[in-house]
Design a protein around this motif. Structure first.
Motif, PDB file in Angstrom:
ATOM      1  N   ALA A   1      42.271  34.708  46.874  1.00 54.84           N
ATOM      2  CA  ALA A   1      41.228  33.682  46.772  1.00 54.84           C
ATOM      3  C   ALA A   1      40.231  33.782  47.923  1.00 54.84           C
ATOM      4  O   ALA A   1      39.018  33.605  47.735  1.00 54.84           O
ATOM      5  CB  ALA A   1      41.862  32.291  46.748  1.00 54.84           C
TER       6      ALA A   1
ATOM      7  N   VAL B   1      38.352  37.746  47.608  1.00 59.08           N
ATOM      8  CA  VAL B   1      37.431  38.122  46.529  1.00 59.08           C
ATOM      9  C   VAL B   1      35.973  37.863  46.903  1.00 59.08           C
ATOM     10  O   VAL B   1      35.116  38.735  46.697  1.00 59.08           O
ATOM     11  CB  VAL B   1      37.809  37.410  45.211  1.00 59.08           C
ATOM     12  CG1 VAL B   1      36.705  37.567  44.172  1.00 59.08           C
ATOM     13  CG2 VAL B   1      39.120  37.985  44.671  1.00 59.08           C
TER      14      VAL B   1
ATOM     15  N   ARG C   1      38.059  38.038  38.066  1.00 56.39           N
ATOM     16  CA  ARG C   1      37.111  37.906  39.176  1.00 56.39           C
ATOM     17  C   ARG C   1      37.236  39.086  40.131  1.00 56.39           C
ATOM     18  O   ARG C   1      36.412  39.256  41.025  1.00 56.39           O
ATOM     19  CB  ARG C   1      37.366  36.595  39.925  1.00 56.39           C
ATOM     20  CG  ARG C   1      37.181  35.348  39.065  1.00 56.39           C
ATOM     21  CD  ARG C   1      37.401  34.078  39.866  1.00 56.39           C
ATOM     22  NE  ARG C   1      36.392  33.946  40.909  1.00 56.39           N
ATOM     23  CZ  ARG C   1      36.668  33.743  42.195  1.00 56.39           C
ATOM     24  NH1 ARG C   1      37.924  33.678  42.609  1.00 56.39           N
ATOM     25  NH2 ARG C   1      35.702  33.619  43.088  1.00 56.39           N
TER      26      ARG C   1
ATOM     27  N   SER D   1      46.090  35.335  39.682  1.00 56.61           N
ATOM     28  CA  SER D   1      45.289  34.124  39.834  1.00 56.61           C
ATOM     29  C   SER D   1      43.802  34.452  39.846  1.00 56.61           C
ATOM     30  O   SER D   1      42.966  33.616  39.489  1.00 56.61           O
ATOM     31  CB  SER D   1      45.678  33.381  41.122  1.00 56.61           C
ATOM     32  OG  SER D   1      45.352  34.153  42.266  1.00 56.61           O
ATOM     33  N   GLN D   2      43.467  35.687  40.257  1.00 60.82           N
ATOM     34  CA  GLN D   2      42.072  36.129  40.279  1.00 60.82           C
ATOM     35  C   GLN D   2      41.784  37.223  39.252  1.00 60.82           C
ATOM     36  O   GLN D   2      40.627  37.472  38.924  1.00 60.82           O
ATOM     37  CB  GLN D   2      41.707  36.657  41.679  1.00 60.82           C
ATOM     38  CG  GLN D   2      41.916  35.666  42.813  1.00 60.82           C
ATOM     39  CD  GLN D   2      40.995  34.472  42.703  1.00 60.82           C
ATOM     40  OE1 GLN D   2      39.821  34.595  42.358  1.00 60.82           O
ATOM     41  NE2 GLN D   2      41.528  33.290  42.984  1.00 60.82           N
ATOM     42  N   ASN D   3      42.834  37.865  38.757  1.00 62.04           N
ATOM     43  CA  ASN D   3      42.672  39.030  37.889  1.00 62.04           C
ATOM     44  C   ASN D   3      42.859  38.711  36.408  1.00 62.04           C
ATOM     45  O   ASN D   3      42.512  39.516  35.546  1.00 62.04           O
ATOM     46  CB  ASN D   3      43.655  40.125  38.330  1.00 62.04           C
ATOM     47  CG  ASN D   3      43.551  41.405  37.536  1.00 62.04           C
ATOM     48  OD1 ASN D   3      44.521  41.834  36.914  1.00 62.04           O
ATOM     49  ND2 ASN D   3      42.390  42.035  37.550  1.00 62.04           N
TER      50      ASN D   3
END
Length: 358
Positions: free
Chosen positions: A49, A52, A256, A249-251
């Motif tokens: 988090a 990124v 993102r 959580s980001q992928n």
């Protein structure tokens, strides 16, 4: 049913893997899989988090290959090299499980070496604004050198094979005696597995989700094989599973950040090294069946095309597009449906692997 942004499937996958680790810790002596999974997942989610936006500020945007599916062109510019954010978290958490055991250090070293190779490859792709970085021959040479260094280290420590050196455990108590052939096989495993995980990294959350499942499966099978299991490397596996769950959580869709070769090569190296130290090549072959299928689809596609190529330079294609996930996409399946299907296939293959333990 997939949620619009992939949040629900990622959460369900995390709960399934957490439940499996909790069950192992409750039912199996010496098992300590849950804590590394949770700690690595939370830390990698936090690092991702924070990282990124930094990757975006550095303009590390993915270059999409022209021959890929047209729907993927909208992903151009999404930050890549996300493996730099989470692989060190998994390695650090896994290595702290038992600092007095030298094996996790060797696994960590080769994992980070492959991460570095992937980072150079990604960086060259970004600076050249193409989808190719290192030459295929150069990348394979670097991978081979890192693998040989690990194998020499493992041989000197007497860890290679996890039992009688040169023996390969198979289901139903069978053993394949390879002797010195274990060396070329081990090198092949490193090159094949790291490139298979690399090929799988083509859809939002695909490689990260499958990797989390396979690492958890490898940890579980190490605790279920009797003789007290191998709690140290089993916990290392779930730490690596946790880092990929945190990365999701980001992928997850819409991604993102992408892991890039930085992450996918490291994933394959970590799986290979653990398998070679614990006589777990058979479980890895089964549990990593999605990675194997992705790699075979490319080999078969190229082989059939070359074998049928005519004077006009055109040949037949076995799949609509390779790797395999693109074949399903071009068949009309939404990206998330393909990802969820392959996550599900990995979960099933892990169960098969747990039944057919060596």
């Amino acid at each position: 049913m997939a949620s619009r942004d992939g949040r629900l499937p990622a959460a369900l996958l995390a709960l399934i893997l957490l439940g499996a680790c909790l069950a192992s810790d409750v039912l199996v002596a010496n098992s300590m899989l849950t804590l590394p999974l949770v700690v690595a997942a939370l830390f990698s989610a936090g690092v991702a988090a924070l990282g990124v936006p930094r990757l975006r500020a550095l303009k590390l945007g993915q270059v999409i290959r022209d021959e890929g599916p047209q729907a993927h062109h909208s992903k151009a510019g999404t930050p890549t090299m996300g493996g730099l954010l989470v692989v060190p978290v998994g390695v650090l958490v896994g290595g702290l499980i038992s600092p007095q055991d030298p094996r996790p250090l060797a696994v960590a070293a080769v994992t980070l070496a492959y991460m570095a190779i992937g980072a150079v490859d990604d960086w060259r792709s970004l600076t050249r604004r193409t989808n190719t970085g290192l030459s295929p021959r150069g990348k394979l040479l670097l991978q081979a050198l890192a693998a040989v260094g690990f194998l020499v280290w493992a041989h000197q420590g007497g860890w290679l094979g996890g039992g009688v050196p040169g023996d390969l455990g198979l289901p139903f108590g069978r053993v394949l005696t390879l002797g010195l052939l274990i060396w070329p096989l081990a090198l092949f495993v490193f090159l094949a597995e790291s490139n298979a995980t690399n090929l799988t990294d083509g859809l939002d959350g695909l490689a990260a989700g499958c990797g989390a499942v396979v690492f958890t499966g490898m940890g579980l099978q190490l605790m279920l094989r009797g003789h007290g299991g191998d709690p140290v490397l089993a916990a290392f596996c779930t730490a690596m599973a946790g880092c990929w769950l945190g990365f999701l959580s980001q992928n997850r869709h819409p991604a993102r950040v992408f892991m890039g070769d930085t992450g996918s090569l490291a994933m394959g190296a970590a799986l290979s090294s653990v398998a070679l130290l614990t006589d777990s090549l058979w479980p890895l072959l089964l549990m990593g069946g999605v990675f194997l299928a992705e790699s075979l689809s490319v080999i078969l596609q190229v082989g059939v095309f070359k074998a049928t190529k005519g004077p006009d330079g055109q040949g037949r294609r076995l799949f609509r597009m390779a790797p395999l996930h693109h074949h399903f996409e071009l068949g009309g399946l939404p990206e998330q449906q393909v990802v969820l299907g392959l996550w599900g296939a990995s979960l099933i293959l892990v169960l098969v692997g747990l039944v057919l333990l060596p």
